[in-house]
Design a protein around this motif. Structure first.
Motif, mmCIF file in Angstrom:
data_model
loop_
_atom_site.group_PDB
_atom_site.id
_atom_site.type_symbol
_atom_site.label_atom_id
_atom_site.label_comp_id
_atom_site.label_asym_id
_atom_site.label_seq_id
_atom_site.Cartn_x
_atom_site.Cartn_y
_atom_site.Cartn_z
ATOM 1 N N ALA A 31 -13.201 13.204 62.826
ATOM 2 C CA ALA A 31 -13.042 13.063 61.386
ATOM 3 C C ALA A 31 -13.702 11.766 60.964
ATOM 4 C CB ALA A 31 -11.563 13.072 60.999
ATOM 5 N N SER A 32 -13.807 11.559 59.649
ATOM 6 C CA SER A 32 -14.376 10.313 59.155
ATOM 7 C C SER A 32 -13.435 9.155 59.471
ATOM 8 C CB SER A 32 -14.609 10.401 57.647
ATOM 9 O OG SER A 32 -13.371 10.419 56.957
ATOM 10 N N GLU A 33 -13.988 7.969 59.548
ATOM 11 C CA GLU A 33 -13.162 6.796 59.853
ATOM 12 C C GLU A 33 -12.130 6.551 58.760
ATOM 13 O OE1 GLU A 33 -13.258 5.111 62.693
ATOM 14 O OE2 GLU A 33 -14.778 6.540 63.362
ATOM 15 N N ASP A 34 -12.448 6.893 57.522
ATOM 16 C CA ASP A 34 -11.510 6.685 56.422
ATOM 17 C C ASP A 34 -10.337 7.654 56.501
ATOM 18 O OD1 ASP A 34 -13.075 4.650 54.778
ATOM 19 O OD2 ASP A 34 -14.536 6.247 54.992
ATOM 20 N N THR A 35 -10.551 8.827 57.105
ATOM 21 C CA THR A 35 -9.454 9.769 57.310
ATOM 22 C C THR A 35 -8.570 9.320 58.462
ATOM 23 O OG1 THR A 35 -10.812 11.605 56.494
ATOM 24 C CG2 THR A 35 -8.891 12.172 57.818
ATOM 25 N N ILE A 36 -9.190 8.808 59.513
ATOM 26 C CA ILE A 36 -8.428 8.336 60.668
ATOM 27 C C ILE A 36 -7.626 7.093 60.314
ATOM 28 C CG2 ILE A 36 -8.651 7.414 63.016
ATOM 29 C CD1 ILE A 36 -11.143 9.153 63.324
ATOM 30 N N LEU A 37 -8.174 6.258 59.425
ATOM 31 C CA LEU A 37 -7.505 5.008 59.062
ATOM 32 C C LEU A 37 -7.274 4.964 57.552
ATOM 33 C CD1 LEU A 37 -6.582 2.390 60.583
ATOM 34 C CD2 LEU A 37 -8.651 1.324 59.696
ATOM 35 N N PRO A 38 -6.261 5.664 57.058
ATOM 36 C CA PRO A 38 -5.951 5.588 55.627
ATOM 37 C C PRO A 38 -5.357 4.235 55.269
ATOM 38 C CG PRO A 38 -4.293 6.870 56.762
ATOM 39 C CD PRO A 38 -5.356 6.560 57.784
ATOM 40 N N ILE A 39 -5.043 4.051 53.984
ATOM 41 C CA ILE A 39 -4.602 2.755 53.498
ATOM 42 C C ILE A 39 -3.376 2.238 54.251
ATOM 43 C CG2 ILE A 39 -3.512 1.627 51.522
ATOM 44 C CD1 ILE A 39 -6.465 1.632 51.320
ATOM 45 N N SER A 40 -2.385 3.095 54.505
ATOM 46 C CA SER A 40 -1.159 2.643 55.163
ATOM 47 C C SER A 40 -1.442 2.114 56.565
ATOM 48 C CB SER A 40 -0.144 3.787 55.230
ATOM 49 O OG SER A 40 -0.695 4.905 55.921
ATOM 50 N N LYS A 41 -2.257 2.841 57.323
ATOM 51 C CA LYS A 41 -2.600 2.385 58.671
ATOM 52 C C LYS A 41 -3.550 1.198 58.625
ATOM 53 C CE LYS A 41 -1.901 6.837 60.973
ATOM 54 N NZ LYS A 41 -2.528 7.879 61.816
ATOM 55 N N ARG A 87 -20.489 4.121 60.967
ATOM 56 C CA ARG A 87 -20.871 5.520 60.813
ATOM 57 C C ARG A 87 -21.404 5.737 59.400
ATOM 58 N NH1 ARG A 87 -15.902 9.170 62.576
ATOM 59 N NH2 ARG A 87 -17.440 10.751 61.984
ATOM 60 N N PHE A 88 -22.138 6.836 59.233
ATOM 61 C CA PHE A 88 -22.682 7.156 57.909
ATOM 62 C C PHE A 88 -21.574 7.677 56.983
ATOM 63 C CE2 PHE A 88 -26.591 7.480 60.487
ATOM 64 C CZ PHE A 88 -27.390 6.632 59.755
ATOM 65 N N ASP A 89 -20.651 8.491 57.509
ATOM 66 C CA ASP A 89 -19.568 9.038 56.703
ATOM 67 C C ASP A 89 -18.398 8.053 56.656
ATOM 68 O OD1 ASP A 89 -21.053 11.311 56.319
ATOM 69 O OD2 ASP A 89 -20.105 12.409 57.944
ATOM 70 N N GLN A 90 -18.663 6.878 56.135
ATOM 71 C CA GLN A 90 -17.650 5.820 56.143
ATOM 72 C C GLN A 90 -17.814 4.989 54.880
ATOM 73 O OE1 GLN A 90 -17.751 3.468 59.722
ATOM 74 N NE2 GLN A 90 -16.299 1.986 58.969
ATOM 75 N N TYR A 91 -16.720 4.851 54.121
ATOM 76 C CA TYR A 91 -16.760 4.087 52.878
ATOM 77 C C TYR A 91 -16.209 2.682 53.047
ATOM 78 C CZ TYR A 91 -17.406 8.734 50.862
ATOM 79 O OH TYR A 91 -17.870 9.981 50.575
ATOM 80 N N ARG A 92 -15.279 2.491 53.962
ATOM 81 C CA ARG A 92 -14.658 1.189 54.172
ATOM 82 C C ARG A 92 -14.979 0.684 55.571
ATOM 83 N NH1 ARG A 92 -10.441 -0.271 50.894
ATOM 84 N NH2 ARG A 92 -10.776 -2.256 51.963
ATOM 85 N N GLY A 93 -15.140 -0.643 55.677
ATOM 86 C CA GLY A 93 -15.429 -1.235 56.965
ATOM 87 C C GLY A 93 -14.184 -1.336 57.835
#
Length: 244
Positions: A56-66, A237-243
């Protein structure tokens, strides 16, 4: 065939059999993980955590809470482990130390280099550079790189009225969930990812900046367009919005 030739063939055959037997014994003594071909990272063993099959995208794996927990953990490391803090400072020494020098043609533009350097020096003063008036240009850039290293990313807001920069730490950019006194319409909630509003093609269009309240939570402060913000991030990754 002469007796000597027959004897030579028999001796050579015996040597070949001994060499083959020796190789087989060597392989049999090797650990099973060495005998098996393939990537170690794709194998499951009883000695380590089961391999992840989540793609999955990194933003899905690491949402705001995590993300908040991860940032808190890394910040705690810099507070309590001297070696970690020292490594970060050494990193900053190499990548966040700047000195501006104007290189205009002195013969064609006499005195221009000096004037430009004076202008940059004036603009770099903390009262002119930082909206909070705490950091000059060098200190601001060093601290920004430190925050980016520990937290994965940060944001810099350009103040058009004064020409100053305002630092926004990464945990303050999150999906708008509470509007408070702001009359803000969220036209498509599905387009918000960890505080970044994107187009269907993934281009950033706005950022939701929050402020910390006295209870340790966040309140929406404002939503700003992407042209007013610099996003400083480590993207893998390319499909990544946050560092990260």
């Amino acid at each position: 065939m002469t007796p000597d030739a027959t004897t030579f063939r028999a001796v050579r055959r015996q040597r070949q059999l001994r060499a083959m037997r020796s190789r087989m014994e060597f392989v049999s003594r090797m650990p099973s993980r060495v005998r098996q071909a393939g990537y170690d990272g794709a194998k499951d063993t009883g000695k380590r955590r089961r391999k992840s099959t989540l793609l999955a995208s990194e933003d899905t794996i690491l949402p705001i809470s995590k993300r908040r927990k991860l940032i808190a953990t890394t910040q705690d490391l810099t507070r309590n482990f001297v070696l970690v803090a020292w490594v970060i400072r050494r990193h900053l020494d190499f990548v966040a130390s700047f000195s501006f020098q104007s290189k205009m043609n002195e013969e064609q533009y006499p005195g221009l280099n000096e004037r430009i350097e004076e202008l940059v020096e004036w603009a770099s003063r903390r009262e002119n550079f930082d909206a909070a008036e705490r950091h000059d240009r060098d200190s601001f850039m060093r601290t920004a790189e430190a925050v980016k290293t520990v937290s994965g990313d940060m944001f810099v807001l350009k103040i058009r009225r004064t020409g100053q920069l305002q630092a926004i730490e990464g945990d303050r950019v999150r999906n708008p969930s509470s509007f408070g006194d702001h009359d803000i319409q969220i036209d498509n909630p599905d387009r918000w990812t960890s505080g970044v509003k994107t187009t269907a093609s993934g281009a950033a269009r706005a950022y939701a900046i929050h402020k910390r309240n006295r209870f340790g939570g966040f309140e929406l402060e404002r939503i700003v367009g992407h042209r007013a913000v610099w996003h400083l991030a480590y993207l893998n990754r390319f499909d990544q919005y946050r560092g990260i």
